[in-house]
Design an enzyme around this catalytic site. Structure first.
Site, PDB file in Angstrom:
ATOM      1  N   HIS A  42       0.847  -1.194   0.000  1.00  0.00           N
ATOM      2  CA  HIS A  42       0.000   0.000   0.000  1.00  0.00           C
ATOM      3  C   HIS A  42       0.875   1.234   0.000  1.00  0.00           C
ATOM      4  O   HIS A  42       2.073   1.148   0.287  1.00  0.00           O
ATOM      5  CB  HIS A  42      -0.857   0.029   1.289  1.00  0.00           C
ATOM      6  N   HIS A 123       5.575   6.564  -0.788  1.00  0.00           N
ATOM      7  CA  HIS A 123       6.404   5.357  -0.922  1.00  0.00           C
ATOM      8  C   HIS A 123       5.556   4.117  -0.704  1.00  0.00           C
ATOM      9  O   HIS A 123       4.523   4.170  -0.028  1.00  0.00           O
ATOM     10  CB  HIS A 123       7.564   5.374   0.074  1.00  0.00           C
TER      11      HIS A 123
HETATM   12  P1  ATP Z   1       4.498  -3.185  12.334  1.00  0.00           P
HETATM   13  O1  ATP Z   1       4.767  -1.775  12.799  1.00  0.00           O
HETATM   14  O2  ATP Z   1       3.768  -4.000  13.339  1.00  0.00           O
HETATM   15  O3  ATP Z   1       5.705  -3.864  11.774  1.00  0.00           O
HETATM   16  P2  ATP Z   1       3.263  -1.982  10.035  1.00  0.00           P
HETATM   17  O4  ATP Z   1       4.365  -0.968  10.067  1.00  0.00           O
HETATM   18  O5  ATP Z   1       2.978  -2.693   8.755  1.00  0.00           O
HETATM   19  O6  ATP Z   1       3.476  -3.098  11.120  1.00  0.00           O
HETATM   20  P3  ATP Z   1       1.731   0.096  11.168  1.00  0.00           P
HETATM   21  O7  ATP Z   1       2.879   0.422  12.075  1.00  0.00           O
HETATM   22  O8  ATP Z   1       0.359   0.076  11.734  1.00  0.00           O
HETATM   23  O9  ATP Z   1       1.921  -1.312  10.487  1.00  0.00           O
HETATM   24  O10 ATP Z   1       1.825   1.121   9.973  1.00  0.00           O
HETATM   25  C1  ATP Z   1       0.869   1.168   8.951  1.00  0.00           C
HETATM   26  C2  ATP Z   1       1.389   2.076   7.859  1.00  0.00           C
HETATM   27  O11 ATP Z   1       1.576   3.393   8.370  1.00  0.00           O
HETATM   28  C3  ATP Z   1       2.758   1.679   7.288  1.00  0.00           C
HETATM   29  O12 ATP Z   1       2.826   2.059   5.923  1.00  0.00           O
HETATM   30  C4  ATP Z   1       3.721   2.513   8.079  1.00  0.00           C
HETATM   31  O13 ATP Z   1       4.918   2.756   7.375  1.00  0.00           O
HETATM   32  C5  ATP Z   1       2.937   3.792   8.247  1.00  0.00           C
HETATM   33  N1  ATP Z   1       3.342   4.495   9.485  1.00  0.00           N
HETATM   34  C6  ATP Z   1       3.512   3.942  10.693  1.00  0.00           C
HETATM   35  N2  ATP Z   1       3.882   4.879  11.609  1.00  0.00           N
HETATM   36  C7  ATP Z   1       3.933   6.054  10.933  1.00  0.00           C
HETATM   37  C8  ATP Z   1       4.242   7.396  11.298  1.00  0.00           C
HETATM   38  N3  ATP Z   1       4.565   7.730  12.531  1.00  0.00           N
HETATM   39  N4  ATP Z   1       4.180   8.334  10.328  1.00  0.00           N
HETATM   40  C9  ATP Z   1       3.852   8.028   9.067  1.00  0.00           C
HETATM   41  N5  ATP Z   1       3.546   6.790   8.652  1.00  0.00           N
HETATM   42  C10 ATP Z   1       3.589   5.804   9.563  1.00  0.00           C
END
Ligand code: ATP
Ligand code: MG
Length: 173
Positions: A42, A123
């Site tokens: 995504h 990205h």
């Molecule tokens: P995990 O953190 O458990 O490995 P994940 O990164 O796939 O799993 P999330 O952390 O819920 O899941 O993130 C969902 C999406 O949001 C991802 O594309 C992640 O890169 C983005 N994301 C997470 N934290 C932030 C942030 N602080 N700012 C911008 N984007 C974020």
């Protein structure tokens, strides 16, 4: 422990056909790091983080008011960003993508949602925790972005899973 929040983010889902092609290509490369599952590909538009459950209806309602337009998303750059994220990026960010993000940010701010202060960086993550930078030639993947979604991010025994809580069309300009 009882958790009264939902971990939420708005995103462009990668359509299944393109996700399969991207992952097939990715898996041929010698990227180190943890591959992102095909179903999880995504592009994040706005990361909301933990939100109170009783805010969900308002979040769905603001997305209802958005009038985004469809655009072609061309991911023609391979890059390493942040702490070992191997990503595809557009070398040119479509104006309709920026407008959509700006409109979302504006409405979220009006609702009192505090977003990350870092500027939007389009990205699509392919792998995480890579120790080396990718050196493969830039690929050229593209899809027509015709909808955006609100995802609920859940940690499961099989890793993170994203459930679609809402989906909204991007209109033909
Ligand atoms: P995990 O953190 O458990 O490995 P994940 O990164 O796939 O799993 P999330 O952390 O819920 O899941 O993130 C969902 C999406 O949001 C991802 O594309 C992640 O890169 C983005 N994301 C997470 N934290 C932030 C942030 N602080 N700012 C911008 N984007 C974020
Ligand atoms: Mg994360």
């Amino acid at each position: 422990m009882f958790d009264d929040t939902l971990r939420l983010f708005f995103a462009l889902p990668c359509p299944p056909e393109q996700a399969a092609a991207i992952c097939a290509w990715r898996d041929e490369q010698a990227f180190d790091g943890r591959a992102v599952p095909q179903d999880n590909l995504h592009m994040t538009l706005a990361f909301l983080g933990a939100q109170p459950k009783d805010r969900l209806d308002a979040l769905l309602a603001i997305a209802d008011t958005l009038q985004g337009t469809a655009f072609d998303l061309v991911l023609d750059r391979l890059a390493s960003i942040g702490k070992g994220f191997v990503c595809l990026q557009p070398s040119a960010t479509p104006a309709a993508l920026l407008s959509l993000v700006e409109a979302l940010d504006e409405r979220l701010a009006a609702l009192g949602v505090v977003l990350d202060s870092r500027p939007f960086l389009p990205h699509l993550t392919l792998a995480r925790q890579a120790r080396s930078r990718p050196s493969a030639p830039a690929p050229d993947f593209a899809w027509r972005a015709e909808r955006f979604v609100l995802y609920l991010s859940r940690n499961t025994a099989d890793g993170p899973r994203y459930d679609e809580l809402g989906s909204w069309p991007l209109l033909v300009p």
